[in-house]
Design a protein around this motif. Structure first.
Motif, short mmCIF file in Angstrom:
data_model
loop_
_atom_site.label_atom_id
_atom_site.label_comp_id
_atom_site.label_asym_id
_atom_site.label_seq_id
_atom_site.Cartn_x
_atom_site.Cartn_y
_atom_site.Cartn_z
N ALA A 81 0.86 -1.19 0.00
CA ALA A 81 0.00 0.00 0.00
C ALA A 81 0.89 1.23 0.00
CB ALA A 81 -0.90 0.00 1.23
N THR A 82 0.42 2.30 -0.63
CA THR A 82 1.14 3.56 -0.67
C THR A 82 0.28 4.60 0.05
OG1 THR A 82 2.15 2.98 -2.78
CG2 THR A 82 2.17 5.29 -2.19
N PHE A 83 0.91 5.40 0.92
CA PHE A 83 0.16 6.43 1.64
C PHE A 83 1.08 7.57 2.01
CE2 PHE A 83 1.73 3.50 4.86
CZ PHE A 83 2.15 4.32 5.91
N THR A 84 0.51 8.68 2.44
CA THR A 84 1.29 9.82 2.90
C THR A 84 0.91 10.18 4.32
OG1 THR A 84 -0.28 11.47 2.06
CG2 THR A 84 1.51 10.80 0.57
N VAL A 85 1.86 10.79 5.01
CA VAL A 85 1.63 11.33 6.36
C VAL A 85 1.82 12.84 6.23
CG1 VAL A 85 2.49 11.42 8.72
CG2 VAL A 85 2.35 9.23 7.53
N ASP A 86 0.80 13.60 6.56
CA ASP A 86 0.81 15.05 6.36
C ASP A 86 1.39 15.84 7.52
OD1 ASP A 86 -0.41 14.62 3.91
OD2 ASP A 86 -2.42 14.91 4.71
N THR A 87 1.43 15.24 8.72
CA THR A 87 1.86 15.96 9.91
C THR A 87 2.82 15.09 10.72
OG1 THR A 87 -0.30 17.03 10.01
CG2 THR A 87 1.05 17.14 11.99
N ASP A 88 3.97 15.65 11.10
CA ASP A 88 4.92 14.91 11.94
C ASP A 88 4.22 14.38 13.19
OD1 ASP A 88 7.28 14.96 10.51
OD2 ASP A 88 7.96 16.84 11.39
N GLY A 89 4.56 13.16 13.56
CA GLY A 89 4.02 12.58 14.78
C GLY A 89 2.66 11.94 14.60
N ALA A 90 2.23 11.71 13.37
CA ALA A 90 0.94 11.05 13.15
C ALA A 90 1.04 9.61 13.65
CB ALA A 90 0.58 11.06 11.67
N VAL A 91 0.01 9.15 14.34
CA VAL A 91 -0.01 7.79 14.87
C VAL A 91 -0.83 6.91 13.94
CG1 VAL A 91 -0.64 6.33 16.81
CG2 VAL A 91 0.25 8.63 17.22
N LEU A 92 -0.18 5.87 13.41
CA LEU A 92 -0.84 4.90 12.55
C LEU A 92 -1.19 3.68 13.39
CD1 LEU A 92 -1.68 4.10 9.63
CD2 LEU A 92 0.58 3.04 9.43
N HIS A 93 -2.45 3.27 13.35
CA HIS A 93 -2.93 2.08 14.05
C HIS A 93 -3.15 0.98 13.03
CE1 HIS A 93 -4.20 4.21 17.86
NE2 HIS A 93 -4.01 5.23 17.03
N GLY A 94 -2.93 -0.27 13.43
CA GLY A 94 -3.13 -1.39 12.52
C GLY A 94 -3.62 -2.64 13.21
N VAL A 95 -4.44 -3.43 12.50
CA VAL A 95 -4.93 -4.72 12.97
C VAL A 95 -5.01 -5.68 11.79
CG1 VAL A 95 -6.32 -3.80 14.88
CG2 VAL A 95 -7.37 -4.13 12.65
N THR A 96 -5.01 -6.96 12.09
CA THR A 96 -5.25 -7.97 11.07
C THR A 96 -6.68 -8.49 11.21
OG1 THR A 96 -4.44 -9.72 12.52
CG2 THR A 96 -2.85 -8.75 10.96
N ALA A 97 -7.19 -9.07 10.13
CA ALA A 97 -8.52 -9.68 10.17
C ALA A 97 -8.49 -10.96 11.00
CB ALA A 97 -9.00 -9.97 8.75
N SER A 98 -7.35 -11.62 11.03
CA SER A 98 -7.13 -12.83 11.82
C SER A 98 -5.62 -13.08 11.84
CB SER A 98 -7.86 -14.03 11.21
OG SER A 98 -7.33 -14.32 9.92
N SER A 99 -5.18 -13.96 12.70
CA SER A 99 -3.76 -14.34 12.71
C SER A 99 -2.85 -13.14 13.01
CB SER A 99 -3.41 -15.02 11.38
OG SER A 99 -2.14 -15.56 11.41
N SER A 100 -1.66 -13.15 12.42
CA SER A 100 -0.70 -12.08 12.65
C SER A 100 0.08 -11.79 11.37
CB SER A 100 0.26 -12.44 13.78
OG SER A 100 1.01 -13.58 13.43
N ALA A 101 0.75 -10.65 11.35
CA ALA A 101 1.56 -10.23 10.21
C ALA A 101 2.50 -9.14 10.69
CB ALA A 101 0.67 -9.71 9.09
#
Length: 110
Positions: A81-101
């Motif tokens: 995936a490609t994305f941008t962060v517009d502001t320093d210190g942005a917090v990205l959260h993530g989860v999986t649908a199942s299992s781990s990665a």
């Protein structure tokens, strides 16, 4: 603080990796995981075999049919995936649908 035009995300996949780039890792499970990122354009590899969902500033979740999650995107297992962060210190959260990665997050611009 810098604001990225949406076109930066369109071109980020074509940007070269440079000595100024940074590689981050975020271990993902079905519980919310977080990482703080500086401003820039990013490419992210989901090295797992399951769908992962990401959201800026709040707990990530995978929406159910007919619902939505603001400020969110998904990355299928084995995909980029490609994305941008517009502001320093942005917090990205993530989860999986199942299992781990693990999400390997590469900053390709500052």
């Amino acid at each position: 603080m810098a604001n990225f035009d949406w076109s930066v995300a369109v071109y980020a996949a074509n940007l070269p990796f440079t000595a100024g780039g940074v590689l981050y890792a975020l271990d993902l499970t079905t519980s919310d995981a977080t990482i703080t990122l500086p401003t820039g354009a990013y490419q992210m590899l989901n090295n797992g075999s399951v769908l992962a969902a990401f959201r800026f500033g709040a707990t990530a979740s995978i929406p159910t049919t007919g619902s939505s999650v603001a400020d969110a995107f998904v990355c299928p297992g084995g995909a980029v995936a490609t994305f941008t962060v517009d502001t320093d210190g942005a917090v990205l959260h993530g989860v999986t649908a199942s299992s781990s990665a693990t999400a390997y997050i590469m900053r390709v611009t500052r």
